[in-house]
Design a protein around this motif. Structure first.
Motif, short mmCIF file in Angstrom:
data_model
loop_
_atom_site.label_atom_id
_atom_site.label_comp_id
_atom_site.label_asym_id
_atom_site.label_seq_id
_atom_site.Cartn_x
_atom_site.Cartn_y
_atom_site.Cartn_z
N LEU A 10 -87.53 -24.72 -6.94
CA LEU A 10 -86.52 -25.27 -6.08
C LEU A 10 -86.51 -26.73 -6.10
O LEU A 10 -85.46 -27.60 -5.94
N ASP A 11 -87.75 -27.43 -6.57
CA ASP A 11 -87.81 -28.87 -6.96
C ASP A 11 -86.64 -29.17 -7.88
O ASP A 11 -85.89 -30.25 -7.96
N THR A 12 -86.63 -28.51 -9.27
CA THR A 12 -86.27 -28.67 -10.44
C THR A 12 -84.70 -27.87 -10.48
O THR A 12 -84.01 -28.26 -11.37
N MET A 13 -84.52 -27.04 -9.40
CA MET A 13 -83.25 -26.07 -9.26
C MET A 13 -83.19 -25.32 -10.97
O MET A 13 -82.43 -25.11 -11.47
N SER A 14 -84.44 -24.88 -11.21
CA SER A 14 -84.59 -23.90 -12.52
C SER A 14 -85.74 -23.19 -12.64
O SER A 14 -86.49 -23.27 -11.61
N GLY A 15 -85.82 -22.45 -13.43
CA GLY A 15 -87.12 -21.49 -13.68
C GLY A 15 -88.11 -22.38 -14.50
O GLY A 15 -89.14 -21.52 -14.94
N VAL A 16 -88.09 -23.58 -14.83
CA VAL A 16 -89.09 -24.50 -15.33
C VAL A 16 -89.95 -24.95 -14.45
O VAL A 16 -89.64 -25.47 -13.59
N PHE A 17 -91.35 -24.80 -14.78
CA PHE A 17 -92.22 -25.46 -14.06
C PHE A 17 -93.27 -26.20 -14.97
O PHE A 17 -93.37 -25.98 -16.15
N PRO A 18 -93.85 -27.50 -14.32
CA PRO A 18 -94.73 -28.11 -15.34
C PRO A 18 -95.88 -27.56 -15.55
O PRO A 18 -96.48 -26.41 -14.76
N GLY A 19 -96.58 -27.77 -16.82
CA GLY A 19 -97.79 -27.24 -17.21
C GLY A 19 -97.83 -26.83 -18.41
O GLY A 19 -96.77 -27.00 -19.27
N VAL A 20 -98.85 -26.33 -19.12
CA VAL A 20 -98.94 -25.83 -20.62
C VAL A 20 -99.38 -24.42 -20.42
O VAL A 20 -100.08 -23.86 -19.98
N ARG A 21 -98.88 -23.62 -21.20
CA ARG A 21 -99.21 -22.41 -21.38
C ARG A 21 -99.28 -22.03 -23.08
O ARG A 21 -98.15 -22.49 -24.01
N THR A 22 -99.76 -20.76 -23.41
CA THR A 22 -99.77 -20.41 -24.95
C THR A 22 -98.58 -19.52 -25.12
O THR A 22 -97.97 -18.98 -24.20
N ARG A 23 -98.49 -18.96 -26.39
CA ARG A 23 -97.31 -17.96 -26.58
C ARG A 23 -97.64 -16.62 -26.01
O ARG A 23 -96.94 -16.06 -25.52
N VAL A 24 -98.76 -16.09 -26.08
CA VAL A 24 -99.30 -15.16 -25.41
C VAL A 24 -100.24 -15.26 -24.04
O VAL A 24 -101.09 -16.23 -24.37
N TYR A 25 -99.70 -15.02 -23.00
CA TYR A 25 -100.67 -15.42 -21.70
C TYR A 25 -100.52 -14.31 -20.83
O TYR A 25 -99.57 -13.31 -20.88
N GLN A 26 -101.28 -14.28 -19.71
CA GLN A 26 -101.12 -13.29 -18.51
C GLN A 26 -101.30 -13.94 -17.24
O GLN A 26 -102.35 -14.93 -17.23
N ARG A 27 -100.71 -13.70 -16.25
CA ARG A 27 -101.11 -14.06 -14.88
C ARG A 27 -101.68 -12.92 -13.99
O ARG A 27 -101.08 -11.70 -13.91
N VAL A 28 -103.01 -12.93 -13.50
CA VAL A 28 -103.55 -12.07 -13.05
C VAL A 28 -104.30 -12.73 -11.51
O VAL A 28 -104.08 -13.86 -11.42
N ARG A 29 -104.81 -11.75 -10.80
CA ARG A 29 -105.21 -12.33 -9.50
C ARG A 29 -106.76 -11.77 -9.54
O ARG A 29 -107.31 -10.83 -10.17
N LEU A 30 -107.61 -12.72 -8.99
CA LEU A 30 -109.14 -12.51 -9.07
C LEU A 30 -109.56 -12.83 -7.73
O LEU A 30 -108.97 -13.42 -6.84
N ALA A 31 -110.55 -12.11 -7.56
CA ALA A 31 -111.43 -12.27 -6.23
C ALA A 31 -112.81 -12.60 -6.36
O ALA A 31 -113.40 -12.26 -7.48
N PRO A 32 -113.45 -13.49 -5.47
CA PRO A 32 -114.93 -13.74 -5.67
C PRO A 32 -115.73 -12.64 -5.54
O PRO A 32 -115.54 -11.83 -4.65
N LEU A 33 -116.78 -12.58 -6.32
CA LEU A 33 -117.59 -11.71 -6.29
C LEU A 33 -118.71 -11.72 -5.02
O LEU A 33 -119.01 -10.68 -4.74
#
Length: 355
Positions: A10-33
């Motif tokens: 909503l800040d840029t009114m687009s689907g683009v977010f700042p940051g760096v990512r590779t061609r292949v990536y995953q977004r996952v959730r982690l929990a502390p052991l």
């Protein structure tokens, strides 16, 4: 609980977010052991979003915790990502167990399909080289009209697919024996455009269409097999959206349009990622006609494969389910969908004004 995923900036009114990512990536959730697991582990664990970045030269896998909003500095400010580990030259054939062990050494556990007690590995990998398994969780009302090979295809989930509300942790980290599979890849779901082209231009396709339209003899089943009824309602690009979990695209498998109590159009649609096979339910409310404010409200939910198949069954039983003309007559189907997502936290929730 983790922060919701923001599909639209909503800040840029687009689907683009700042940051760096590779061609292949995953977004996952982690929990502390160090947090003890409960019976209702998925809802109780203080999970954090993380990114898994795959570099090609040199070959390596990097895990980093995603930045969180710094409320003291203002909502628009985010801290930097926190690097957790780097695995050099990861081997696709032996990725699951070494990856989880390396992550555990940093004090974190995976909260993904591959770390769930309902996940069974297969002798298959995604196009990214990530191990694939199948979800064996079943709903109380499980459909039994699928062939065994098609069930495996429809219940396939990447090891790094997002967790759902039925996620239960494995008690120990150990290698599971993979189930046999005819192919090392999961066959893609056929596109509706391909079926229509086949029925128009090939003699076998024209024959199938004539048989389907021909009058049926008394006592003869009129139902087509599920292999023909579950189709991607999108082509190469149209009708697809970015996946929450990877760089792949999610495709629409079916939609139902109903009416809200105010008379607005509410569309429930089932989506599936072509890369990691994660299922989603989209809840879209269009208030344009009633309010003239161009307002829409959208929520995305994570579905287990069995839940997605049930939702598709409900949609398939409604003639012209997506057409809004008869939306006021679909109150029972709307209530079924609302019951399915009741109490389930959305992956994303956004209200937009204007186009």
């Amino acid at each position: 609980m983790s922060e919701p995923f923001e599909r639209f900036n909503l800040d840029t009114m687009s689907g683009v977010f700042p940051g760096v990512r590779t061609r292949v990536y995953q977004r996952v959730r982690l929990a502390p052991l160090d947090v003890p697991l409960s019976v209702d582990a998925q809802r109780q664990l203080p999970v954090r979003w993380a990114r898994i970045l795959h570099y090609e030269n040199p070959s390596s896998c990097v895990v980093e915790l995603e930045a969180r909003r710094n409320t003291e500095a203002g909502d628009s400010h985010r801290d930097r990502p926190i690097p957790l580990l780097r695995i050099a030259n990861p081997e696709p054939e032996h990725f699951a167990l070494p990856f989880q062990e390396a992550l555990a050494a940093t004090g974190w556990r995976l909260v993904t399909c591959g770390a769930c007690a309902h996940w069974r590995p297969l002798h298959a990998h995604t196009e990214d080289g990530i191990p694939v398994g199948r979800c064996v969780w079943q709903s109380p009302i499980q459909q039994n009209s699928f062939s065994s090979s098609f069930v495996i295809q429809l219940t396939a989930q990447s090891m790094l697919a997002l967790d759902c509300i039925h996620w239960q942790p494995e008690t120990t980290l150990e290698a599971k024996a993979a189930e046999p599979l005819q192919s090392e890849t999961i066959a893609p779901i056929r596109k509706r455009a391909e079926q229509e082209s086949d029925e128009r231009w090939t003699w076998l396709g024209r024959l199938r269409r004539r048989l389907r339209r021909a009058p049926k003899l008394t006592g003869q089943s009129t139902e087509r097999p599920w292999e023909e009824r579950i189709l991607e309602r999108s082509g190469v690009g149209a009708g697809t959206e970015p996946c929450f979990a990877c760089q792949g695209k999610i495709a629409n498998l079916g939609a139902l349009t109903a009416a809200t109590p105010e008379g607005d159009k509410q569309t429930f649609s089932v989506w599936r990622c072509r890369t990691c096979y994660t299922y989603y339910l989209n809840d879209w409310i269009d208030r344009w006609e009633r309010t003239e404010s161009l307002e829409t409200e959208e929520r995305f939910y994570r579905l287990a494969p069995a839940e997605a198949l049930e939702a598709l069954t409900v949609i398939d039983n409604v003639a012209g389910a997506e057409h809004p003309a008869l939306r006021h007559e679909r109150g029972a189907q709307r209530n079924w969908m609302l019951t399915l997502i009741a109490g389930r936290p959305p992956l994303s929730h956004q209200i937009r004004q204007g186009r």
